[in-house]
Design an enzyme around this catalytic site. Structure first.
Site, mmCIF file in Angstrom:
data_model
loop_
_atom_site.group_PDB
_atom_site.id
_atom_site.type_symbol
_atom_site.label_atom_id
_atom_site.label_comp_id
_atom_site.label_asym_id
_atom_site.label_seq_id
_atom_site.Cartn_x
_atom_site.Cartn_y
_atom_site.Cartn_z
ATOM 1 N N HIS B 14 -5.296 -2.651 -10.820
ATOM 2 C CA HIS B 14 -5.325 -3.220 -9.467
ATOM 3 C C HIS B 14 -5.950 -2.196 -8.520
ATOM 4 O O HIS B 14 -6.287 -1.088 -8.904
ATOM 5 C CB HIS B 14 -3.920 -3.628 -8.984
ATOM 6 N N CYS B 33 -5.175 4.851 -4.150
ATOM 7 C CA CYS B 33 -4.930 3.457 -4.563
ATOM 8 C C CYS B 33 -6.042 2.519 -4.120
ATOM 9 O O CYS B 33 -6.119 1.382 -4.584
ATOM 10 C CB CYS B 33 -3.593 2.969 -4.011
ATOM 11 N N HIS B 39 -7.512 1.293 -10.520
ATOM 12 C CA HIS B 39 -6.672 2.145 -11.352
ATOM 13 C C HIS B 39 -5.638 1.190 -11.958
ATOM 14 O O HIS B 39 -5.801 -0.028 -11.838
ATOM 15 C CB HIS B 39 -6.017 3.267 -10.523
ATOM 16 N N HIS B 41 -1.494 0.536 -14.114
ATOM 17 C CA HIS B 41 -0.115 0.947 -14.383
ATOM 18 C C HIS B 41 0.446 0.209 -15.598
ATOM 19 O O HIS B 41 -0.018 -0.882 -15.950
ATOM 20 C CB HIS B 41 0.797 0.612 -13.189
ATOM 21 N N ASP B 79 -0.658 -9.482 -18.029
ATOM 22 C CA ASP B 79 -0.790 -8.382 -18.994
ATOM 23 C C ASP B 79 -2.250 -8.199 -19.410
ATOM 24 O O ASP B 79 -2.932 -9.157 -19.786
ATOM 25 C CB ASP B 79 0.063 -8.668 -20.228
ATOM 26 N N HIS B 80 -2.710 -6.943 -19.358
ATOM 27 C CA HIS B 80 -4.106 -6.625 -19.654
ATOM 28 C C HIS B 80 -5.047 -7.394 -18.743
ATOM 29 O O HIS B 80 -6.117 -7.835 -19.151
ATOM 30 C CB HIS B 80 -4.421 -6.837 -21.141
ATOM 31 N N GLU B 125 6.536 0.301 -10.814
ATOM 32 C CA GLU B 125 5.086 0.554 -10.842
ATOM 33 C C GLU B 125 4.840 1.911 -11.514
ATOM 34 O O GLU B 125 3.885 2.094 -12.240
ATOM 35 C CB GLU B 125 4.542 0.548 -9.417
#
Lengths: 136, 136, 136, 136, 136, 136
Positions: B14, B33, B39, B41, B79-80, B125
């Site tokens: 994100h 950010c 980047h 998480h 996810d991914h 996060e």
């Protein structure tokens, strides 16, 4: 000989994608990791050095110095970055944990003070998967 | 009334970026950010539901069913993935943990079996920062 | 040579009980672990393999394949099972972590793809006790 | 040969302070760790021993015996103590993790039963820093 | 209303000792914690604030600001310190986790930006014991 | 009012099996958890009590006393036991985490010293699933 380890973190985006392959082959091999819009991880990097204990300090090396070396030479290049796009030492390489750990080794082994040697790197990509490298 | 919690994971990319602001203001507020190349998480999502214990099963609800609901309605969408680009329910919103947790609540509260109620969501996060939401 | 590790979990019952000994001797040596009605654990199994990094994938081996091998050949035989009663490869053996880890090694070393080798197994029985095996 | 590890904890105060140096040099080298009024840690000590598996017990050694050895010979001397002032085997030495781990090794290696050998010690001072020692 | 939590760490020495009591009574009540030469811990402090989500940032408040407030007003006063001797806001009080958490609340509740409110503090003294405070 | 929490562990076997149902229905509902030969877990039990802080001790209550109460009245009855067969307070009940936590509450609430009250129980069955109970 005592082994000293410091953990540092970084959060980065990446994808696993071989540009010499078709999109289909990439998705077959890398599944969700090939998502063209990226995904990301909280990476945990353990750096282990070894050396004799200095009797004046009780240290193999000052942990604050080890932390500073890792942060300046590795973390600030990868934290809150895209491993495929933003990181100079990953250009033209697959952005896998295996490739990344070998490149981080090459950087860190040049930065240690005299008498202190790299022993191991351990890089967690998730809580359930990690890679290790011992320089050979 | 017993509270039952299931942890599920997802790894996503994100960035925090307000399109109504200049690049400079984004970088001032969001610092790393705001990196335009993203980047990411490893997110940990704890879903807590509450209900009476069914004496025939000993369950508030079957944990496997709770896990299936979370995976089908939330995890497979994030996810991914890239939270800004790939996720339908985040379109046009800031991709922060706070916004994400409220949207996940809206999805999950419609999926619970009769007599079972959402109590809390907790979304990590990083290991050092998380948000919680109780639906109000 | 890079080392790749995958963590898989299983939940199992067992007891430590030598059938050649009296009940008293079993209780003296194994204390609560000899409880005839069993007790159990959440076991964490770390499987570490080693190999060269394939430049086309950036992988020692595909982590999803490693996970599948561990699940198919080990986890599905021990998860939600009784190690003394239900597990074919533990028949007639003491159901200790030490014995279990050696048997798991024998199974997994036959399943790896060419060029990838077993390096280590690490098996947690509790958060405060674990065993490791390196195949020799 | 199987490796067996037990984790024990202790909470202790210490400071890093070389009495042959000025206060200024101590503060320059050790920074906050030189605070004359002490600071402290929750230390985690992992003790790893190795040996053949006894087929009658399935054990390298009885984990309860290993725990008892560590508690009697190490933990009761350091837990809720001041490492600089209260611990006989640290008298006149720097109270660093590196020095402490070597001293603990010397104590424990004399206490193991026949056929069982010290393999490694791992001592966490914080969640992000630890030392290891292998006896050489 | 979303709840945002930040974890910060500090390492400190302390003892539990009531100066109005005899040494014997202190040792009877506090056992090892009364050691006159101190002991210490790695403390983990979770600070939870609550507020509406700002649609421009997606934040309850900027996590970096929350971290800065905790570090400047709490951590730098207690990290690598002796809680009994070095900390102004603990003078004349018992240096227990319960007393410490109430004092930390008093400090932090004055530092939050408008529209953001303290919700909870959680303070780990060891991995197996912690206290919580909600301001009432 | 400060909240004090203590974590205690126990390792136990159990199965989820309703004797009023067919074997097929049990396996359909409980899947692997219905294995007739049992399975088991490392359970983590967090006990949270609340009360005023005693200014003489700095304590809500002495943590060692809380630990002793939990161990004597709960842990010694369930640790290294079979929850279905060995535990008096679980006779005739489903051996689920939900049922277990309610029974543990009933035991502990009778054991607290004056002025200290049960607030919450949290029982982890695996690292990814837990239940909570607040007494109502």
């Amino acid at each position: 000989m005592v082994y000293l380890t410091r953990l540092e973190h970084f959060n980065a985006a990446h994808k696993l994608y071989n540009p010499n392959w078709s999109k289909e082959k990439n998705e077959e091999v890398f599944e969700g990791c090939a998502n063209e819009n990226w995904h990301g991880h909280n990476f945990d990097l353990y750096v282990t050095v070894k050396g004799e204990v200095n009797p004046e300090t009780g240290f193999v090396m000052n942990l604050k110095d080890l932390s500073k070396i890792i942060r300046e030479h590795v973390i600030k290049k990868v934290d809150h970055k895209n491993l495929n796009l933003d990181v100079d030492f990953m250009q033209g390489k697959m952005a896998s944990a295996e490739v990344l750990i070998v490149e981080i080794w090459k950087i860190l082994e040049k930065q240690l003070p005299q008498g202190v040697f790299m022993h191991a790197l351990k890089l967690y990509e998730t809580a359930r998967s990690f890679v290790e490298y011992y320089g050979e």
